[in-house]
Design a protein around this motif. Structure first.
Motif, PDB file in Angstrom:
ATOM      1  N   VAL A 154     -37.781  -7.520 -32.378  1.00 34.95           N
ATOM      2  CA  VAL A 154     -36.733  -8.359 -31.797  1.00 34.95           C
ATOM      3  C   VAL A 154     -36.390  -7.832 -30.408  1.00 34.95           C
ATOM      4  CG1 VAL A 154     -34.302  -9.069 -31.999  1.00 34.95           C
ATOM      5  CG2 VAL A 154     -35.755  -9.005 -34.042  1.00 34.95           C
ATOM      6  N   SER A 157     -32.397  -8.208 -25.893  1.00 31.37           N
ATOM      7  CA  SER A 157     -31.460  -9.268 -25.512  1.00 31.37           C
ATOM      8  C   SER A 157     -31.028 -10.124 -26.696  1.00 31.37           C
ATOM      9  CB  SER A 157     -32.088 -10.159 -24.439  1.00 31.37           C
ATOM     10  OG  SER A 157     -33.304 -10.731 -24.914  1.00 31.37           O
ATOM     11  N   ASP A 158     -31.777 -10.062 -27.812  1.00 31.37           N
ATOM     12  CA  ASP A 158     -31.466 -10.890 -28.982  1.00 31.37           C
ATOM     13  C   ASP A 158     -30.765 -10.112 -30.099  1.00 31.37           C
ATOM     14  OD1 ASP A 158     -32.704 -12.955 -27.672  1.00 31.37           O
ATOM     15  OD2 ASP A 158     -34.593 -12.811 -28.783  1.00 31.37           O
ATOM     16  N   PHE A 161     -27.329 -11.517 -31.218  1.00 34.02           N
ATOM     17  CA  PHE A 161     -27.538 -12.799 -31.903  1.00 34.02           C
ATOM     18  C   PHE A 161     -27.954 -12.564 -33.356  1.00 34.02           C
ATOM     19  CE2 PHE A 161     -30.728 -15.792 -33.437  1.00 34.02           C
ATOM     20  CZ  PHE A 161     -30.078 -17.020 -33.340  1.00 34.02           C
ATOM     21  N   TYR A 192     -30.730 -19.088 -37.568  1.00 36.64           N
ATOM     22  CA  TYR A 192     -31.355 -17.779 -37.726  1.00 36.64           C
ATOM     23  C   TYR A 192     -32.799 -17.917 -38.224  1.00 36.64           C
ATOM     24  CZ  TYR A 192     -32.175 -13.173 -39.926  1.00 36.64           C
ATOM     25  OH  TYR A 192     -32.688 -11.969 -40.313  1.00 36.64           O
ATOM     26  N   TYR A 195     -35.028 -19.028 -35.550  1.00 31.92           N
ATOM     27  CA  TYR A 195     -35.323 -17.933 -34.622  1.00 31.92           C
ATOM     28  C   TYR A 195     -36.467 -17.064 -35.156  1.00 31.92           C
ATOM     29  CZ  TYR A 195     -34.968 -13.518 -32.146  1.00 31.92           C
ATOM     30  OH  TYR A 195     -35.273 -12.389 -31.430  1.00 31.92           O
TER      31      TYR A 195
END
Length: 395
Positions: A154, A157-158, A161, A192, A195
């Protein structure tokens, strides 16, 4: 009295209740859970060890409280985790576990220890000018979240989230929620999953040196696309939730017992005793495939059963004086927090490593750590997990 996560005592201090069950009703039918509950250590361990009768199939999807509207919103994902390794029986379990184990080699785990130590040191460097913090919000989670994100692949930056979506995931499936909140959480959960699905697709096109790429390379050979999505989603849950919760529980226990900082040579056993007495995982659900008679109680085939590892860890026939924290308890590691048998947690070595490393670094860097006097303390309400939303500390 019954199991009831809406009551504060249920997660914070259920041990008088559980002791009564062990002595008087070791097989207890909970109307609140709609499940039979096994509370004695020997029975919990035996059930874990008999996956043919105490089946894991569908055991994690305990979403009976979901409204019909929420179920419609989730659609096919209402059965999320249907193919996760802890939620299936052999032969699927054997195949899935073999695939996942490739990522947890001793060399890989050792490399993660170095990285986790760095993450803790860096975090404490940033807090150097501070004298007070929320341990749960500002210290316990970040290193584990970052380590898990890097392991999975991951992007940094995520991370935020994913962390927030994982908490919604947990609340939706494993904690009772009012109807309107269920719909909010369902939308978050679907976002989610989308993603993770896109992450898997990206690694299929451009593999990297991470868990997602390794698992994606097995699609069509050993794993399906859905199995990979569910594996990744659930490992993210452990790193974003379970391990940080156990660290918070452990630090609070050590501070209360006046055992902070723990001498380095005593940390490994202290970690086990903390998991035993204040486990972040409270148990696992199973479904019976045949009628079972135990202690004079008949559990019908197809029944939902809770294996209460929390009660088992306080069984006085295995752990003398179980409500007392004994830092050098000889059999502290006999707890069943990581399960037992074929479903023993595949990430147990990594979880233990993180807890040991965090206690060593934190004890060395913050030897004067103590709770803020008079600060409120409450546990979040959950069927299967114990954790603190907040723990104010000073040093």
């Amino acid at each position: 009295m019954d199991f009831d996560v809406t009551q504060d005592w249920h997660v914070a201090s259920p041990y008088d209740f559980l002791r009564t069950l062990r002595h008087r009703q070791p097989v207890f039918h909970s109307a609140h859970l709609g499940a039979y509950v096994l509370t004695r250590y020997a029975d919990v361990r035996a059930a874990y060890g008999d996956p043919r009768v105490f089946s894991s199939k569908g055991s994690l999807t305990i979403s009976r409280s979901l409204t019909e509207e929420t179920r419609r919103r989730l659609g096919e994902h209402g059965s999320f985790l249907s193919s996760f390794v802890a939620n299936v029986d052999p032969p699927d379990h054997t195949r899935l576990r073999r695939s996942v184990s490739r990522a947890f080699t001793p060399r890989a785990v050792a490399a993660m220890e170095r990285r986790f130590r760095e993450l803790n040191e860096n975090l404490l460097d940033r807090l150097a000018g501070r004298r007070e913090a929320d341990f749960v919000q500002e210290i316990a989670h970040e290193p584990s979240v970052k380590l898990t994100a890097a392991f999975i692949g991951v992007p940094e930056s995520d991370e935020s989230f994913v962390q927030h979506r994982v908490k919604d995931w947990f609340q939706l499936f494993l904690s009772p929620q009012p109807p309107d909140r269920q719909l909010e959480l369902a939308d978050s959960f679907l976002t989610y999953l989308d993603y993770v699905d896109r992450l898997v697709a990206a690694r299929a096109k451009e593999p990297r040196d991470d868990f997602t790429s390794l698992m994606t390379s097995l699609i069509g050979k050993e794993l399906t696309h859905r199995e990979v999505v569910e594996l990744i989603s659930t490992i993210l849950l452990g790193g974003n939730d379970t391990v940080p919760n156990q660290l918070g529980n452990s630090v609070l226990r050590l501070l209360r017992e006046g055992l902070w900082p723990v001498p380095p040579e005593r940390i490994p056993n202290a970690v086990e005793e903390c998991m035993r007495i204040d486990g972040a995982s409270l148990g696992s659900f199973r479904h019976t495939t045949a009628e079972v008679e135990l202690h004079g109680v008949r559990i019908p085939a197809g029944a939902l059963v809770l294996l209460s590892t929390d009660s088992a860890a306080h069984d006085e026939t295995v752990f003398p004086d179980p409500e007392t924290f004994v830092i050098d308890r000889a059999n502290a590691d006999a707890h069943l927090v990581f399960g037992y048998g074929i479903h023993f947690c595949v990430g147990a070595a990594l979880g233990r490593l993180q807890l040991r490393t965090a206690l060593e670094v934190l004890g060395r860097r913050l030897p004067g750590l103590k709770p803020v006097p008079g600060a409120p303390l409450a546990y979040r309400r959950s069927i299967v997990g114990r954790g603190l939303p907040s723990l104010l500390v000073q040093w």
